[in-house]
Design a protein around this motif. Structure first.
Motif, PDB file in Angstrom:
ATOM      1  N   THR A   1      -0.595   2.176  12.315  1.00  0.00           N
ATOM      2  CA  THR A   1       0.259   3.308  11.939  1.00  0.00           C
ATOM      3  C   THR A   1       0.701   3.179  10.485  1.00  0.00           C
ATOM      4  O   THR A   1       0.652   4.143   9.710  1.00  0.00           O
ATOM      5  N   TYR A   2       1.114   1.997  10.095  1.00  0.00           N
ATOM      6  CA  TYR A   2       1.525   1.729   8.710  1.00  0.00           C
ATOM      7  C   TYR A   2       0.334   1.951   7.764  1.00  0.00           C
ATOM      8  O   TYR A   2       0.464   2.622   6.735  1.00  0.00           O
ATOM      9  N   ALA A   3      -0.829   1.407   8.117  1.00  0.00           N
ATOM     10  CA  ALA A   3      -2.026   1.555   7.277  1.00  0.00           C
ATOM     11  C   ALA A   3      -2.471   3.015   7.191  1.00  0.00           C
ATOM     12  O   ALA A   3      -2.901   3.473   6.125  1.00  0.00           O
ATOM     13  N   MET A   4      -2.372   3.756   8.288  1.00  0.00           N
ATOM     14  CA  MET A   4      -2.742   5.174   8.273  1.00  0.00           C
ATOM     15  C   MET A   4      -1.810   5.957   7.350  1.00  0.00           C
ATOM     16  O   MET A   4      -2.260   6.855   6.629  1.00  0.00           O
ATOM     17  N   ALA A   5      -0.524   5.629   7.358  1.00  0.00           N
ATOM     18  CA  ALA A   5       0.418   6.324   6.478  1.00  0.00           C
ATOM     19  C   ALA A   5       0.074   6.061   5.014  1.00  0.00           C
ATOM     20  O   ALA A   5       0.071   6.979   4.190  1.00  0.00           O
ATOM     21  N   GLU A   6      -0.249   4.808   4.695  1.00  0.00           N
ATOM     22  CA  GLU A   6      -0.629   4.479   3.315  1.00  0.00           C
ATOM     23  C   GLU A   6      -1.920   5.194   2.921  1.00  0.00           C
ATOM     24  O   GLU A   6      -2.011   5.771   1.833  1.00  0.00           O
ATOM     25  N   ALA A   7      -2.912   5.151   3.806  1.00  0.00           N
ATOM     26  CA  ALA A   7      -4.206   5.773   3.513  1.00  0.00           C
ATOM     27  C   ALA A   7      -4.068   7.287   3.373  1.00  0.00           C
ATOM     28  O   ALA A   7      -4.691   7.899   2.495  1.00  0.00           O
ATOM     29  N   THR A   8      -3.248   7.898   4.198  1.00  0.00           N
ATOM     30  CA  THR A   8      -3.036   9.342   4.123  1.00  0.00           C
ATOM     31  C   THR A   8      -2.370   9.712   2.803  1.00  0.00           C
ATOM     32  O   THR A   8      -2.791  10.657   2.123  1.00  0.00           O
ATOM     33  N   ASP A   9      -1.359   8.960   2.423  1.00  0.00           N
ATOM     34  CA  ASP A   9      -0.660   9.229   1.168  1.00  0.00           C
ATOM     35  C   ASP A   9      -1.621   9.133  -0.023  1.00  0.00           C
ATOM     36  O   ASP A   9      -1.679  10.036  -0.860  1.00  0.00           O
ATOM     37  N   ILE A  10      -2.380   8.066  -0.083  1.00  0.00           N
ATOM     38  CA  ILE A  10      -3.329   7.880  -1.189  1.00  0.00           C
ATOM     39  C   ILE A  10      -4.382   8.978  -1.179  1.00  0.00           C
ATOM     40  O   ILE A  10      -4.686   9.588  -2.207  1.00  0.00           O
ATOM     41  N   SER A  11      -4.929   9.254  -0.002  1.00  0.00           N
ATOM     42  CA  SER A  11      -5.991  10.260   0.104  1.00  0.00           C
ATOM     43  C   SER A  11      -5.518  11.637  -0.337  1.00  0.00           C
ATOM     44  O   SER A  11      -6.216  12.341  -1.071  1.00  0.00           O
ATOM     45  N   PHE A  12      -4.332  12.051   0.102  1.00  0.00           N
ATOM     46  CA  PHE A  12      -3.850  13.373  -0.281  1.00  0.00           C
ATOM     47  C   PHE A  12      -3.441  13.442  -1.745  1.00  0.00           C
ATOM     48  O   PHE A  12      -3.509  14.495  -2.360  1.00  0.00           O
ATOM     49  N   ARG A  13      -3.043  12.339  -2.309  1.00  0.00           N
ATOM     50  CA  ARG A  13      -2.779  12.340  -3.760  1.00  0.00           C
ATOM     51  C   ARG A  13      -4.099  12.494  -4.520  1.00  0.00           C
ATOM     52  O   ARG A  13      -4.152  13.163  -5.554  1.00  0.00           O
TER      53      ARG A  13
END
Length: 155
Positions: free
Chosen positions: A21-33
């Motif tokens: 869950t933590y890794a998905m949040a980080e990956a989502t943030d980076i990806s959408f940026r």
């Protein structure tokens, strides 16, 4: 999409729900940026065209965009969930940093390079901020060489 769902499920089995869950949040943030800056989104745009036609239009919370970005986000989250790969940029060894960037390129950002990334690049910012995030009480990883927290026994 089904392959990404299986990958996500396997990540949870291997690393646990909290870490993924933590890794998905980080990956989502980076990806959408990256999406906001029109970088590394060719696969997403191709999927959107296949799903919604050539004249598609989407906002970040559109279900079609979520579906099209999910495979790359899960792939990047797999990198962040792995304790070995997650800490590669912080070993002080150039070869480890190069391996980390190679993993990013292969998993989610074809063409990514440190040379082309500016200071505002979300992955660069993640690398800069990650060491201080380790002090957060909900940080789920232990960096290599860090002792396990002491177990408190309850009488």
């Amino acid at each position: 999409m089904i392959r990404a769902q299986r990958h996500h499920y396997n990540l949870v089995r291997r690393h646990g729900q909290r870490i993924v869950t933590y890794a998905m949040a980080e990956a989502t943030d980076i990806s959408f940026r990256w999406w906001d800056s029109d970088r590394f989104d060719r696969r997403w745009r191709r999927r959107m065209t296949e799903l919604s036609g050539p004249k598609w239009h989407a906002f970040k919370d559109d279900i079609e965009l979520v579906a099209c970005t999910y495979p790359d986000i899960v792939a990047l989250a797999g990198l962040f969930a792995s304790p070995h790969l997650r800490f590669l940029p912080f070993t002080g060894k150039e070869r480890d940093l190069r391996q980390f960037i190679r993993e990013v390129r292969e998993r989610a950002a074809t063409g990514y390079s440190l040379d082309a990334a500016g200071k505002r690049d979300p992955l660069i910012r993640w690398i800069e901020e990650e060491p201080s995030d380790r002090s957060l009480p909900f940080y789920p990883w232990r960096p290599p060489g860090c002792p396990a927290p002491e177990q408190v026994s309850v009488p």
